[in-house]
Design a protein around this motif. Structure first.
Motif, PDB file in Angstrom:
ATOM      1  N   MET A   1       0.843  -1.187   0.000  1.00  0.00           N
ATOM      2  CA  MET A   1       0.000   0.000   0.000  1.00  0.00           C
ATOM      3  C   MET A   1       0.884   1.245   0.000  1.00  0.00           C
ATOM      4  SD  MET A   1      -3.280  -0.706   2.449  1.00  0.00           S
ATOM      5  CE  MET A   1      -2.540  -1.707   3.719  1.00  0.00           C
ATOM      6  N   PRO A   2       0.368   2.340  -0.534  1.00  0.00           N
ATOM      7  CA  PRO A   2       1.134   3.594  -0.551  1.00  0.00           C
ATOM      8  C   PRO A   2       1.338   4.168   0.856  1.00  0.00           C
ATOM      9  CG  PRO A   2      -0.776   3.706  -2.020  1.00  0.00           C
ATOM     10  CD  PRO A   2      -0.882   2.447  -1.250  1.00  0.00           C
ATOM     11  N   LEU A   3       2.413   4.915   1.005  1.00  0.00           N
ATOM     12  CA  LEU A   3       2.731   5.551   2.282  1.00  0.00           C
ATOM     13  C   LEU A   3       2.425   7.046   2.184  1.00  0.00           C
ATOM     14  CD1 LEU A   3       6.194   3.854   2.889  1.00  0.00           C
ATOM     15  CD2 LEU A   3       3.973   3.137   3.771  1.00  0.00           C
ATOM     16  N   TYR A   4       1.824   7.586   3.237  1.00  0.00           N
ATOM     17  CA  TYR A   4       1.452   8.997   3.264  1.00  0.00           C
ATOM     18  C   TYR A   4       1.883   9.633   4.574  1.00  0.00           C
ATOM     19  CZ  TYR A   4      -1.758   7.862  -0.576  1.00  0.00           C
ATOM     20  OH  TYR A   4      -2.291   7.443  -1.753  1.00  0.00           O
ATOM     21  N   GLU A   5       2.064  10.957   4.525  1.00  0.00           N
ATOM     22  CA  GLU A   5       2.271  11.757   5.725  1.00  0.00           C
ATOM     23  C   GLU A   5       1.216  12.860   5.708  1.00  0.00           C
ATOM     24  OE1 GLU A   5       6.327  13.123   5.801  1.00  0.00           O
ATOM     25  OE2 GLU A   5       7.067  11.121   6.319  1.00  0.00           O
ATOM     26  N   HIS A   6       0.549  13.045   6.844  1.00  0.00           N
ATOM     27  CA  HIS A   6      -0.516  14.034   6.959  1.00  0.00           C
ATOM     28  C   HIS A   6      -0.186  14.993   8.102  1.00  0.00           C
ATOM     29  CE1 HIS A   6      -2.963  11.024   4.797  1.00  0.00           C
ATOM     30  NE2 HIS A   6      -2.439  10.169   5.643  1.00  0.00           N
ATOM     31  N   VAL A  38       0.981   4.245  11.001  1.00  0.00           N
ATOM     32  CA  VAL A  38       2.307   3.771  11.396  1.00  0.00           C
ATOM     33  C   VAL A  38       2.779   4.526  12.633  1.00  0.00           C
ATOM     34  CG1 VAL A  38       4.699   3.531  10.653  1.00  0.00           C
ATOM     35  CG2 VAL A  38       2.846   3.165   9.014  1.00  0.00           C
ATOM     36  N   ASP A  39       2.559   5.844  12.635  1.00  0.00           N
ATOM     37  CA  ASP A  39       3.030   6.689  13.736  1.00  0.00           C
ATOM     38  C   ASP A  39       2.176   7.947  13.774  1.00  0.00           C
ATOM     39  OD1 ASP A  39       4.639   7.659  15.799  1.00  0.00           O
ATOM     40  OD2 ASP A  39       6.098   8.545  14.429  1.00  0.00           O
ATOM     41  N   SER A  40       1.995   8.498  14.956  1.00  0.00           N
ATOM     42  CA  SER A  40       1.310   9.783  15.074  1.00  0.00           C
ATOM     43  C   SER A  40       2.012  10.623  16.122  1.00  0.00           C
ATOM     44  CB  SER A  40      -0.161   9.588  15.442  1.00  0.00           C
ATOM     45  OG  SER A  40      -0.273   9.056  16.730  1.00  0.00           O
ATOM     46  N   TYR A  60      -1.250  21.479  16.168  1.00  0.00           N
ATOM     47  CA  TYR A  60      -0.682  20.765  15.029  1.00  0.00           C
ATOM     48  C   TYR A  60      -0.575  19.278  15.357  1.00  0.00           C
ATOM     49  CZ  TYR A  60       0.787  24.984  12.547  1.00  0.00           C
ATOM     50  OH  TYR A  60       0.813  26.171  11.854  1.00  0.00           O
ATOM     51  N   ALA A  61      -0.909  18.429  14.386  1.00  0.00           N
ATOM     52  CA  ALA A  61      -0.779  16.988  14.547  1.00  0.00           C
ATOM     53  C   ALA A  61      -0.213  16.395  13.257  1.00  0.00           C
ATOM     54  CB  ALA A  61      -2.125  16.356  14.860  1.00  0.00           C
ATOM     55  N   PHE A  62       0.511  15.293  13.401  1.00  0.00           N
ATOM     56  CA  PHE A  62       1.222  14.656  12.294  1.00  0.00           C
ATOM     57  C   PHE A  62       0.929  13.167  12.311  1.00  0.00           C
ATOM     58  CE2 PHE A  62       5.290  12.596  10.948  1.00  0.00           C
ATOM     59  CZ  PHE A  62       5.285  13.012   9.628  1.00  0.00           C
ATOM     60  N   LEU A  63       0.595  12.600  11.154  1.00  0.00           N
ATOM     61  CA  LEU A  63       0.312  11.172  11.023  1.00  0.00           C
ATOM     62  C   LEU A  63       1.156  10.580   9.903  1.00  0.00           C
ATOM     63  CD1 LEU A  63      -3.585  11.334  10.988  1.00  0.00           C
ATOM     64  CD2 LEU A  63      -2.195  10.575  12.899  1.00  0.00           C
ATOM     65  N   ARG A  64       1.725   9.412  10.155  1.00  0.00           N
ATOM     66  CA  ARG A  64       2.359   8.618   9.095  1.00  0.00           C
ATOM     67  C   ARG A  64       1.450   7.418   8.881  1.00  0.00           C
ATOM     68  NH1 ARG A  64       8.017   9.049  12.013  1.00  0.00           N
ATOM     69  NH2 ARG A  64       8.843  10.849  10.942  1.00  0.00           N
ATOM     70  N   LEU A  89      -2.870  18.868   5.146  1.00  0.00           N
ATOM     71  CA  LEU A  89      -1.861  18.658   4.115  1.00  0.00           C
ATOM     72  C   LEU A  89      -1.524  17.172   4.092  1.00  0.00           C
ATOM     73  CD1 LEU A  89       0.270  19.752   2.074  1.00  0.00           C
ATOM     74  CD2 LEU A  89       1.824  19.898   4.012  1.00  0.00           C
ATOM     75  N   THR A  90      -1.613  16.555   2.923  1.00  0.00           N
ATOM     76  CA  THR A  90      -1.275  15.142   2.759  1.00  0.00           C
ATOM     77  C   THR A  90      -0.223  15.026   1.664  1.00  0.00           C
ATOM     78  OG1 THR A  90      -3.488  14.438   3.407  1.00  0.00           O
ATOM     79  CG2 THR A  90      -2.160  12.855   2.180  1.00  0.00           C
ATOM     80  N   ILE A  91       0.820  14.246   1.963  1.00  0.00           N
ATOM     81  CA  ILE A  91       1.908  14.044   1.010  1.00  0.00           C
ATOM     82  C   ILE A  91       2.158  12.549   0.877  1.00  0.00           C
ATOM     83  CG2 ILE A  91       4.348  14.444   0.542  1.00  0.00           C
ATOM     84  CD1 ILE A  91       4.121  16.961   2.247  1.00  0.00           C
ATOM     85  N   LYS A  92       2.284  12.082  -0.364  1.00  0.00           N
ATOM     86  CA  LYS A  92       2.650  10.687  -0.617  1.00  0.00           C
ATOM     87  C   LYS A  92       4.171  10.592  -0.599  1.00  0.00           C
ATOM     88  CE  LYS A  92       1.815   6.922  -3.814  1.00  0.00           C
ATOM     89  NZ  LYS A  92       1.185   6.543  -5.089  1.00  0.00           N
ATOM     90  N   VAL A  93       4.709   9.640   0.171  1.00  0.00           N
ATOM     91  CA  VAL A  93       6.163   9.495   0.301  1.00  0.00           C
ATOM     92  C   VAL A  93       6.578   8.097  -0.140  1.00  0.00           C
ATOM     93  CG1 VAL A  93       6.392  11.195   2.142  1.00  0.00           C
ATOM     94  CG2 VAL A  93       5.962   8.816   2.729  1.00  0.00           C
TER      95      VAL A  93
END
Length: 118
Positions: A1-6, A38-40, A60-64, A89-93
């Motif tokens: 599956m694709p990996l994202y960071e939000h 994966v991580d928050s 601010y919050a961050f999700l992998r 903001l969502t980025i595909k990594v």
């Protein structure tokens, strides 16, 4: 599956518990649609460069995540509809970085990393 960071910003008048509850809520939405977190990280209340919806600060919050595209689209849709979420903001990594994000690292650790790269 694709990996994202939000990264998302919630209103400043929420309590810390409510802001962390939003992270849990969106993690559950993702899991219900076949993805996994994966991580928050909760980065805390930070001052923004300009006002957003008459707010100077935000939580601010961050999700992998590791999730299929439809699950990410559903989570983003619900984030944009939620009254407490101001920006998303969502980025595909290609791969997730090891360890904490740059925002969670101490200044000394960041400067050591720069010296190692040079």
């Amino acid at each position: 599956m694709p990996l994202y960071e939000h990264v998302f910003i919630a209103r400043q008048d929420l309590s810390t518990a409510q802001a962390e509850g939003l992270v849990e809520h969106f993690t559950t939405v993702l899991a219900d649609n076949g993805g996994k977190t994966v991580d928050s990280e909760y980065w805390g209340v930070k001052t923004m460069a300009y006002k957003v919806n008459k707010n100077r600060k935000g939580h601010y919050a961050f999700l992998r995540t590791d999730a299929p595209a439809p699950a990410v689209q559903e989570m983003e849709r619900l984030m944009r509809l939620h009254d407490d979420v101001m920006r998303v903001l969502t980025i595909k990594v290609d791969e997730h970085a090891e360890g904490p994000s740059v925002q969670m690292q101490k200044r000394e650790e960041r400067s050591e990393r720069r010296r190692e790269r040079a």
